[in-house]
Design an enzyme around this catalytic site. Structure first.
Site, mmCIF file in Angstrom:
data_model
loop_
_atom_site.group_PDB
_atom_site.id
_atom_site.type_symbol
_atom_site.label_atom_id
_atom_site.label_comp_id
_atom_site.label_asym_id
_atom_site.label_seq_id
_atom_site.Cartn_x
_atom_site.Cartn_y
_atom_site.Cartn_z
ATOM 1 N N GLU A 139 0.532 -1.391 0.144
ATOM 2 C CA GLU A 139 0.361 -0.097 -0.337
ATOM 3 C C GLU A 139 0.468 1.157 0.194
ATOM 4 O OE1 GLU A 139 -3.446 0.141 -0.556
ATOM 5 O OE2 GLU A 139 -4.340 -2.234 -0.011
ATOM 6 N N GLU A 185 -18.309 -6.478 -2.733
ATOM 7 C CA GLU A 185 -17.053 -6.765 -2.552
ATOM 8 C C GLU A 185 -17.048 -7.609 -3.170
ATOM 9 O OE1 GLU A 185 -14.567 -4.902 -2.335
ATOM 10 O OE2 GLU A 185 -13.972 -4.943 -0.855
ATOM 11 N N GLU A 193 -12.507 0.193 -9.928
ATOM 12 C CA GLU A 193 -11.654 -1.277 -10.952
ATOM 13 C C GLU A 193 -12.528 -0.655 -11.771
ATOM 14 O OE1 GLU A 193 -11.310 -0.782 -7.380
ATOM 15 O OE2 GLU A 193 -9.523 -2.112 -7.201
HETATM 16 C C1 DMJ Z 1 -6.584 0.329 -5.022
HETATM 17 O O1 DMJ Z 1 -5.679 0.999 -3.647
HETATM 18 C C2 DMJ Z 1 -5.411 -0.022 -6.133
HETATM 19 O O2 DMJ Z 1 -5.620 -0.142 -7.193
HETATM 20 C C3 DMJ Z 1 -5.158 -1.632 -5.893
HETATM 21 O O3 DMJ Z 1 -3.690 -2.029 -7.351
HETATM 22 C C4 DMJ Z 1 -6.097 -2.322 -5.518
HETATM 23 N N1 DMJ Z 1 -7.194 -1.946 -5.496
HETATM 24 C C5 DMJ Z 1 -7.189 -0.949 -4.794
HETATM 25 C C6 DMJ Z 1 -8.721 0.015 -4.636
HETATM 26 O O4 DMJ Z 1 -9.713 -0.461 -4.429
#
Ligand code: DMJ
Length: 935
Positions: free
Chosen positions: A149, A390, A408
């Site tokens: 993250e 989810e 997404e």
């Molecule tokens: C984001 O932090 C990024 O796209 C990550 O790769 C996975 N998805 C989250 C948001 O849903």
């Protein structure tokens, strides 16, 4: 069209040179997204420039609402808590577990928003934001963060900010004072992350302490053995950019090494990777494989690393994996997880929301058709629930009901629009905007959905909402002249941060030691070396995309695609279609015959129920045994799903009075007594605290609660007793607020308020439960506004309708008060329903099909959550392709004739009959882990 676009246009559709210059490769790949925008001439009605501008302005206004509230009420905290309107500071709020590892006390949302400000043409605000980052942000906090993250959000955010800062500086108007300070911070952060790579494999530890690095147990770092594939495989863009911007090659080298190791460890026969890997041994810990949670951005980064770095090996790896994905995981329009070593075996019957990025990646790869199909399927799910839950099942029921405002789907919508130019995708974007404003917008920002079914909120606005959602939505409606730079000169990271494509030709002196030699063994003909030309993808047929979508229009409402697909697949291969659990009928002799072949025996219990037990060694062949295993797995999933459905779903408390106007929705626990809000109209009324507050004796302030919804504190007596006391005082409903200070539905599972073991039919009013944090939102509102009106319901109502006049309120209350008879006839009787999920290990061995016609009313539930049907049990569903709920149920292993059998059923240790059977227990364990796993 940009230079990149024109350059790419000349080569689109032609084979690329095997060793293409990086810049050309990058430009060409970018072109895949842009060259069709003018092709579309029919299908969905085109959207006027005015309408697009209107929607673009709406996105800007929404961003201001989210960003403005963060800056005003939360900054310098990492995130905004939009319901309580304050910052989320790690350590000051109840822990949410791993989710909190994104928070490093480094003003996460501000950093994640930097390049969004430039994309949205807020240059002045960007300049201010950069100054704030330089002035306020400390990257040296004694706090443990997720390496993944921190890389995608913070390192990516700083690099995206730097990329656009230097672009602006070069233009000569803004950022003239900028001296690469963001890059220096990025470098500092990069060095802080490097100790995580101190493993023999080169795969990073999943967490690191920003101040002390890897510090062993006391700091929750250095002791982990596992990480997710995406966690180890989503570094190359940021790390390579950092190396190329600064000349410090070490970052790119480390990220490459981790990728090399993952590639080396791919399952060789399927070419798939698992979800979780041991960072020391390289063994797959979870052997299931999909394109969503845990793996997603690993694939994304292979393709994008090729685009950004022009390195063929990344494209070769991506294409190899992509081929496997399309062979095993893609079951259009679905994308279903499989086992890496038995890829024909589905590992789940549900999909997670993270996979919604995949159609966008398919566009970048140039595989438009499946992208259109999956995107359309996802859109149908969104139309049903307003947001993508989810997780949702293959027949599109909600599996996990939260939705943390993930971007997404908007991302894929943007890429599909760029590839097709089809205005349909603008309409999709418009729906996303409407839903966000209608259901997620609260006075202090946008709140994640706690439950898409009830419309209730969570006190959470993740930074990716600002980093990604607004970028993609704005770009969707923007024309070239609406953006102050050429977006085609950049690539989006997984967090939608922008990195310039010119990095491909800068500081290339990175050592590319490759631990693998497979490339030479790969058949070159497997690989696409062409960039799809959308003129060819939509040859003389502007309705092409529409024709792909059309058959999927009703897929969610009407069809059962998984069953259909499987049947088709089986027919294609000439084999008889395997029996699906949902199709099974215990009275169908043919089905019983198939069961027998699969080694599954059916046992009629004395009380009329039926159990299924599988003895693998009794199967006619290992293939039949494998079919039997899948059949049993499906039964378990169907059963646990059904058990979930039998629990009362959460309810909603919606604050409808000024200044909330229905925009704040709190997740509430239901009661097993009183008015059932799912069967009745909602109850609406002003709230009043009862005296005594615990509601455990006759109320001393009946005049205050008469005709109102009474607030009562949890504790000291039974819930039912409280309900009777407030009902006697004339309350029309009750909200029990947890006495456990700080409790919240963010961190504790909701539960149902049980009765007192006696007949509770006398309780006619609805009762709901709120944890202390949600309760305090109402108590604070009373303190501030005195008159607070709420709506108790099974699902939040349309926000706009909640702004209607008071007259409506009182007439609704009247009708609630009159309906005593109706209430009695419709109230449900549950003995006791435990909110905990059933003990999987105890339900694996035996199942009992019961009647599909039964409702929860007819099913008694024992305190353990075990279900039993007192009536005659029989078979389940039709075979007509409709998705009907199967009523097969599992029960704990009990007095069956089979208990003494020497053949051990598959829920326990199975004596191996061949190599396939030896793997089964692993599958089952993986399957059980998956069910428990969080995204
Ligand atoms: C984001 O932090 C990024 O796209 C990550 O790769 C996975 N998805 C989250 C948001 O849903």
């Amino acid at each position: 069209m940009s230079e990149a676009g024109e350059g790419g246009g000349r080569v689109a559709g032609s084979p690329l040179p095997r060793r293409a210059p990086w810049s050309l490769v990058a430009a060409t790949a970018t072109l895949c997204l842009v060259s069709a925008t003018s092709v579309w001439t029919a299908g969905a009605a085109p959207m006027s420039r005015e309408e697009k501008q209107k929607l673009g302005n709406q996105v800007l206004e929404m961003f201001d609402h989210a960003y403005g509230n963060y800056m005003e009420h939360a900054y310098p905290a990492d995130e905004l808590m939009p319901l309580t309107c304050r910052g989320r500071v790690r350590g000051q709020e109840p822990s949410r577990g791993d989710v909190d590892d994104a928070l490093g006390k480094f003003s996460l949302t501000l950093i994640d928003s930097l390049d969004t400000l430039v994309v949205l043409n807020k240059t002045k605000e960007f300049e201010d934001a950069v100054r704030k980052v330089l002035r306020d942000v400390n990257l040296d906090n004694d706090v443990v963060v997720s390496v993944f993250e921190t890389n995608i959000r913070v390192l990516g955010g700083l690099l995206g900010g730097h990329s656009l800062a230097i672009m602006l500086r070069e233009k000569g108007e803004y950022m003239q004072w900028y001296n690469d300070e963001l890059l220096q911070m990025a470098k500092q952060l990069g060095y802080k992350l490097l100790p995580a790579f101190n493993t023999t494999s080169g795969l990073p530890y999943p967490r690191i302490n920003l101040k002390f690095g890897i510090r062993k147990p006391e700091a929750r770092t250095g002791t982990e053995t596992d990480t997710c594939t995406a966690c180890a495989g989503t570094l190359i863009l940021e790390f390579a950019a950092l190396s190329r911007f600064t000349g410090a090659t070490i970052f790119e080298e480390y990220a490459r090494k981790a990728l090399d190791f993952l590639w080396e460890k791919r399952q060789r026969s399927s070419n798939l990777v698992g979800v979780t890997i041991n960072i020391h041994t390289g063994d797959w810990v979870r052997k299931d494989s999909g394109v969503g949670a845990g793996i997603d951005s690993y694939y994304e980064y292979l393709l994008k690393a090729y685009v950004l770095l022009g390195d063929d090996s990344f494209l070769e790896r991506f294409n190899t994996h992509y081929d496997a994905i399309m062979r095993y995981i893609s079951q259009p329009p679905l994308l279903l997880d499989v086992h890496i070593h038995k890829p024909m075996l589905n590992a789940r019957t549900w999909m997670d929301a993270l996979l919604a990025f995949f159609p966008g990646l398919q566009v970048l790869k140039g595989d438009i058709r499946p992208a259109i199909e999956t995107h359309e399927m996802l859109y149908q799910v969104i139309k049903k629930h307003n947001f993508l839950p989810e997780a949702f099942t293959t027949d599109f029921r909600v599996h996990w009901a939260q939705h943390p405002l993930r971007p997404e789907f908007a991302e894929s919508t943007y890429f599909l629009y760029k590839a097709t130019g089809d205005p349909y995708y603008l309409e999709v974007g418009k729906t996303l905007i409407e839903n966000l404003n209608k259901y997620a917008r609260v006075p202090c920002g946008f709140a994640a959905m706690k439950d898409v079914r009830t419309g209730s909120h969570e006190d959470r606005m993740d930074s990716f909402f600002l980093a990604e959602m607004f970028k993609y939505l704005y770009l969707l409606f923007a024309d070239k002249e609406d953006i102050i730079f050429d977006i085609e000169d950049y690539i989006f990271t997984t967090e939608a941060h922008l990195l310039p494509l010119w990095l491909s030709t800068t500081n290339q002196n990175i050592s590319k030691k490759n631990t693998t030699s497979e490339y030479t063994e790969l058949d070159d003909s497997n690989f696409d070396w062409t960039c799809p030309n959308t003129q060819i993808l939509f040859p003389n047929d502007p309705l092409y995309a529409q024709s792909i979508r059309e058959p999927l229009k009703n897929v969610v409402d009407k069809s059962c695609p998984r069953g259909i697909i499987r049947v088709e697949e089986s027919f294609r291969s000439g084999a008889k279609p395997p029996l699906r659990a949902r199709d099974f009928m215990a009275t169908n002799p043919e089905h019983l015959e198939i069961l027998k072949k699969m080694g599954v025996s059916l046992i009629h219990l004395k009380d009329g129920r039926v159990q299924l037990v599988q003895h693998a060694i009794q199967a006619a062949s290992s293939i039949d045994a494998e079919d039997g295993l899948r059949f049993m797995q499906e039964m378990i999933e169907l059963s646990s799903q059904q058990q979930k459905e039998q629990q009362l779903p959460p309810r909603a408390v919606q604050i409808v009075s000024h200044p909330f106007f229905g925009r704040v929705v709190l997740t509430a626990g239901p009661a097993q007594f009183g008015l059932d809000l799912s069967k009745h109209k909602e109850t609406r009324g002003f709230v009043a605290s009862s005296k005594p507050y615990n509601g455990c004796s006759e109320l001393t302030n009946p005049e205050a609660v008469m005709g109102k919804i009474a607030l009562i504190q949890r504790g000291q007596c039974m819930f039912a007793e409280k309900a009777r006391n407030i009902q006697n005082a004339g309350a029309i409903g009750g909200i029990v607020i947890d006495d456990n200070e700080g409790s919240s539905s963010d961190t504790a599972p909701l539960f149902q308020m049980a009765g007192d073991g006696k007949d509770t039919d006398d309780i006619k009013i609805p009762m709901l439960f709120l944890f202390s944090k949600e309760g305090s939102i109402i108590l604070d509102a009373i303190r501030e506004h005195e008159e607070v009106e709420v709506l108790l319901s099974d699902k939040a109502r349309d926000r706009d309708a909640e702004m209607e006049s008071e007259e409506q309120t009182s007439s609704e209350n009247d009708s609630q008060n009159q309906s005593a008879e109706q209430v009695i006839s419709l109230s449900q009787t549950f003995d006791l329903v435990d909110q905990e999920s059933p003990d999987e290990s105890s339900v694996h061995s035996h199942l009992e099909p019961t009647s599909p016609a039964e409702t929860p009313d007819a099913t008694s539930i024992s305190p353990s959550g075990e279900t039993s049907n007192p009536t005659e049990s029989h078979e389940t569903t039709s075979l007509d392709g409709e998705c009907t709920d199967i009523d097969n149920q599992l029960e704990e292993q009990s007095e069956t004739e089979e208990d003494s059998s020497p053949n051990v059923s598959w829920g326990k240790k199975v004596q191996p009959i061949d190599s396939i059977l030896a793997d089964w227990n692993e599958d089952i364990e993986a399957f059980e882990m998956m069910e428990k796993d969080e995204l």
